[in-house]
Design an enzyme around this catalytic site. Structure first.
Site, PDB file in Angstrom:
ATOM      1  N   CYS A   4       0.867  -1.176   0.000  1.00 47.55           N
ATOM      2  CA  CYS A   4       0.000   0.000   0.000  1.00 47.55           C
ATOM      3  C   CYS A   4       0.909   1.234   0.000  1.00 47.55           C
ATOM      4  O   CYS A   4       1.701   1.414   0.933  1.00 47.55           O
ATOM      5  CB  CYS A   4      -0.927  -0.002   1.209  1.00 47.55           C
ATOM      6  SG  CYS A   4      -1.802   1.568   1.407  1.00 47.55           S
ATOM      7  N   CYS A   7       0.530   3.442   3.110  1.00 53.02           N
ATOM      8  CA  CYS A   7       1.163   2.845   4.300  1.00 53.02           C
ATOM      9  C   CYS A   7       2.676   3.049   4.235  1.00 53.02           C
ATOM     10  O   CYS A   7       3.315   3.338   5.257  1.00 53.02           O
ATOM     11  CB  CYS A   7       0.829   1.362   4.407  1.00 53.02           C
ATOM     12  SG  CYS A   7      -0.826   1.013   5.062  1.00 53.02           S
ATOM     13  N   ASP A  30       0.145  16.393  -2.158  1.00 46.64           N
ATOM     14  CA  ASP A  30      -0.125  15.498  -3.289  1.00 46.64           C
ATOM     15  C   ASP A  30       0.968  15.671  -4.340  1.00 46.64           C
ATOM     16  O   ASP A  30       1.395  16.777  -4.647  1.00 46.64           O
ATOM     17  CB  ASP A  30      -1.506  15.819  -3.883  1.00 46.64           C
ATOM     18  CG  ASP A  30      -2.019  14.701  -4.779  1.00 46.64           C
ATOM     19  OD1 ASP A  30      -2.985  14.039  -4.399  1.00 46.64           O
ATOM     20  OD2 ASP A  30      -1.415  14.482  -5.861  1.00 46.64           O
ATOM     21  N   HIS A  46      -4.264   1.408   8.337  1.00 51.98           N
ATOM     22  CA  HIS A  46      -4.788   1.133   7.000  1.00 51.98           C
ATOM     23  C   HIS A  46      -6.297   0.881   7.053  1.00 51.98           C
ATOM     24  O   HIS A  46      -6.757  -0.069   7.680  1.00 51.98           O
ATOM     25  CB  HIS A  46      -4.098  -0.068   6.355  1.00 51.98           C
ATOM     26  CG  HIS A  46      -4.601  -0.313   4.956  1.00 51.98           C
ATOM     27  ND1 HIS A  46      -4.040   0.281   3.850  1.00 51.98           N
ATOM     28  CD2 HIS A  46      -5.668  -1.014   4.506  1.00 51.98           C
ATOM     29  CE1 HIS A  46      -4.725  -0.063   2.781  1.00 51.98           C
ATOM     30  NE2 HIS A  46      -5.715  -0.863   3.137  1.00 51.98           N
ATOM     31  N   ASN A  86     -12.489  10.331  -2.391  1.00 49.30           N
ATOM     32  CA  ASN A  86     -13.013   9.483  -3.462  1.00 49.30           C
ATOM     33  C   ASN A  86     -13.158   8.062  -2.940  1.00 49.30           C
ATOM     34  O   ASN A  86     -12.244   7.542  -2.294  1.00 49.30           O
ATOM     35  CB  ASN A  86     -12.068   9.525  -4.664  1.00 49.30           C
ATOM     36  CG  ASN A  86     -12.020  10.898  -5.307  1.00 49.30           C
ATOM     37  OD1 ASN A  86     -13.045  11.544  -5.475  1.00 49.30           O
ATOM     38  ND2 ASN A  86     -10.828  11.356  -5.654  1.00 49.30           N
ATOM     39  N   THR A  94      -7.951   5.959  -6.705  1.00 49.96           N
ATOM     40  CA  THR A  94      -6.807   5.236  -7.279  1.00 49.96           C
ATOM     41  C   THR A  94      -5.923   4.596  -6.222  1.00 49.96           C
ATOM     42  O   THR A  94      -5.174   3.669  -6.543  1.00 49.96           O
ATOM     43  CB  THR A  94      -5.942   6.176  -8.146  1.00 49.96           C
ATOM     44  OG1 THR A  94      -5.504   7.281  -7.349  1.00 49.96           O
ATOM     45  CG2 THR A  94      -6.713   6.689  -9.347  1.00 49.96           C
ATOM     46  N   HIS A  97      -6.242   3.376   0.184  1.00 47.33           N
ATOM     47  CA  HIS A  97      -5.984   3.691   1.603  1.00 47.33           C
ATOM     48  C   HIS A  97      -6.733   5.006   1.818  1.00 47.33           C
ATOM     49  O   HIS A  97      -6.434   6.007   1.137  1.00 47.33           O
ATOM     50  CB  HIS A  97      -4.485   3.827   1.856  1.00 47.33           C
ATOM     51  CG  HIS A  97      -4.106   4.153   3.274  1.00 47.33           C
ATOM     52  ND1 HIS A  97      -3.170   3.428   3.993  1.00 47.33           N
ATOM     53  CD2 HIS A  97      -4.514   5.139   4.105  1.00 47.33           C
ATOM     54  CE1 HIS A  97      -3.032   3.950   5.197  1.00 47.33           C
ATOM     55  NE2 HIS A  97      -3.843   5.004   5.294  1.00 47.33           N
ATOM     56  N   HIS A  99      -8.187   8.448   2.265  1.00 44.01           N
ATOM     57  CA  HIS A  99      -7.514   9.753   2.301  1.00 44.01           C
ATOM     58  C   HIS A  99      -8.518  10.851   2.026  1.00 44.01           C
ATOM     59  O   HIS A  99      -9.481  10.661   1.288  1.00 44.01           O
ATOM     60  CB  HIS A  99      -6.347   9.815   1.312  1.00 44.01           C
ATOM     61  CG  HIS A  99      -6.673   9.372  -0.075  1.00 44.01           C
ATOM     62  ND1 HIS A  99      -6.797   8.043  -0.429  1.00 44.01           N
ATOM     63  CD2 HIS A  99      -6.916  10.076  -1.202  1.00 44.01           C
ATOM     64  CE1 HIS A  99      -7.085   7.950  -1.716  1.00 44.01           C
ATOM     65  NE2 HIS A  99      -7.176   9.169  -2.207  1.00 44.01           N
ATOM     66  N   HIS A 101      -8.615  14.582   0.511  1.00 39.87           N
ATOM     67  CA  HIS A 101      -7.926  15.643  -0.215  1.00 39.87           C
ATOM     68  C   HIS A 101      -8.353  16.989   0.380  1.00 39.87           C
ATOM     69  O   HIS A 101      -9.558  17.235   0.528  1.00 39.87           O
ATOM     70  CB  HIS A 101      -8.348  15.662  -1.687  1.00 39.87           C
ATOM     71  CG  HIS A 101      -8.024  14.433  -2.480  1.00 39.87           C
ATOM     72  ND1 HIS A 101      -6.982  14.373  -3.379  1.00 39.87           N
ATOM     73  CD2 HIS A 101      -8.635  13.219  -2.545  1.00 39.87           C
ATOM     74  CE1 HIS A 101      -6.952  13.187  -3.955  1.00 39.87           C
ATOM     75  NE2 HIS A 101      -7.949  12.458  -3.468  1.00 39.87           N
TER      76      HIS A 101
HETATM   77  P1  5GP Z   1      -7.432   9.237  -5.338  1.00 37.44           P
HETATM   78  O1  5GP Z   1      -7.403   9.293  -6.842  1.00 37.44           O
HETATM   79  O2  5GP Z   1      -7.294   7.832  -4.824  1.00 37.44           O
HETATM   80  O3  5GP Z   1      -8.586   9.977  -4.715  1.00 37.44           O
HETATM   81  O4  5GP Z   1      -6.173  10.079  -4.862  1.00 37.44           O
HETATM   82  C1  5GP Z   1      -4.889   9.570  -4.827  1.00 37.44           C
HETATM   83  C2  5GP Z   1      -3.970  10.757  -4.852  1.00 37.44           C
HETATM   84  O5  5GP Z   1      -2.696  10.324  -4.433  1.00 37.44           O
HETATM   85  C3  5GP Z   1      -3.794  11.392  -6.230  1.00 37.44           C
HETATM   86  O6  5GP Z   1      -4.187  12.760  -6.181  1.00 37.44           O
HETATM   87  C4  5GP Z   1      -2.296  11.212  -6.520  1.00 37.44           C
HETATM   88  O7  5GP Z   1      -1.725  12.331  -7.172  1.00 37.44           O
HETATM   89  C5  5GP Z   1      -1.713  11.022  -5.145  1.00 37.44           C
HETATM   90  N1  5GP Z   1      -0.530  10.166  -5.111  1.00 37.44           N
HETATM   91  C6  5GP Z   1      -0.392   8.932  -5.673  1.00 37.44           C
HETATM   92  N2  5GP Z   1       0.821   8.424  -5.408  1.00 37.44           N
HETATM   93  C7  5GP Z   1       1.454   9.352  -4.628  1.00 37.44           C
HETATM   94  C8  5GP Z   1       2.747   9.388  -4.041  1.00 37.44           C
HETATM   95  O8  5GP Z   1       3.568   8.463  -4.147  1.00 37.44           O
HETATM   96  N3  5GP Z   1       3.064  10.499  -3.320  1.00 37.44           N
HETATM   97  C9  5GP Z   1       2.180  11.541  -3.167  1.00 37.44           C
HETATM   98  N4  5GP Z   1       2.600  12.590  -2.445  1.00 37.44           N
HETATM   99  N5  5GP Z   1       0.956  11.537  -3.712  1.00 37.44           N
HETATM  100  C10 5GP Z   1       0.600  10.461  -4.441  1.00 37.44           C
HETATM  101 ZN    ZN Z   2      -2.429   1.527   3.524  1.00 43.07          ZN
END
Ligand code: 5GP
Ligand code: ZN
Length: 113
Positions: A4, A7, A30, A46, A86, A94, A97, A99, A101
């Protein structure tokens, strides 16, 4: 959770730009910002998504939302900000875990919540 990425960010195995940390929460910038301020707030524990929250997670969820408020103030988001989590494929989650924003620093569109 093995494999993950969030994580691994919490544990320090993957580097991140930390903006806040406490016993239960970690927050970082981000990697692909969608607004002048774009911070991700995650529980250290997690939890895959909002769909997976149960009452054993109450402390973590409350701590995440309190952290959102503290981070918004520290980032000078006095004109407001948007908080998005999301959940699942229709919402384009995507990273599995949980989160939150935090998006701010500019005027947002009225649509999409
Ligand atoms: P989701 O699309 O799941 O709502 O948001 C995942 C977010 O994680 C995306 O905005 C993406 O840019 C961010 N993200 C993905 N991998 C990493 C990473 O390794 N480091 C950081 N800082 N952000 C990440
Ligand atoms: Zn996790």
């Amino acid at each position: 959770m093995e494999n993950c990425i969030f994580c691994k960010i919490v544990s320090g195995d993957i580097p991140s730009a930390k903006v806040y940390e406490d016993e239960l929460v970690y927050a970082f910038r981000d990697i692909n910002p969608q607004a002048p301020v774009h911070v991700l707030v995650v529980p250290k524990k997690h939890i895959s998504s909002i769909d997976d929250i149960d009452c054993a997670d109450d402390l973590e969820i409350a701590a995440c939302l309190r952290a959102v408020k503290k981070i918004a103030a520290a980032e000078n988001l006095h004109e407001g900000y948007r908080v998005i989590s999301n959940c699942g494929p229709h919402a384009c989650q995507t990273v599995p875990h949980l989160h939150f924003h935090i998006l701010g620093g500019c005027q947002m569109n009225e649509k999409m919540a």
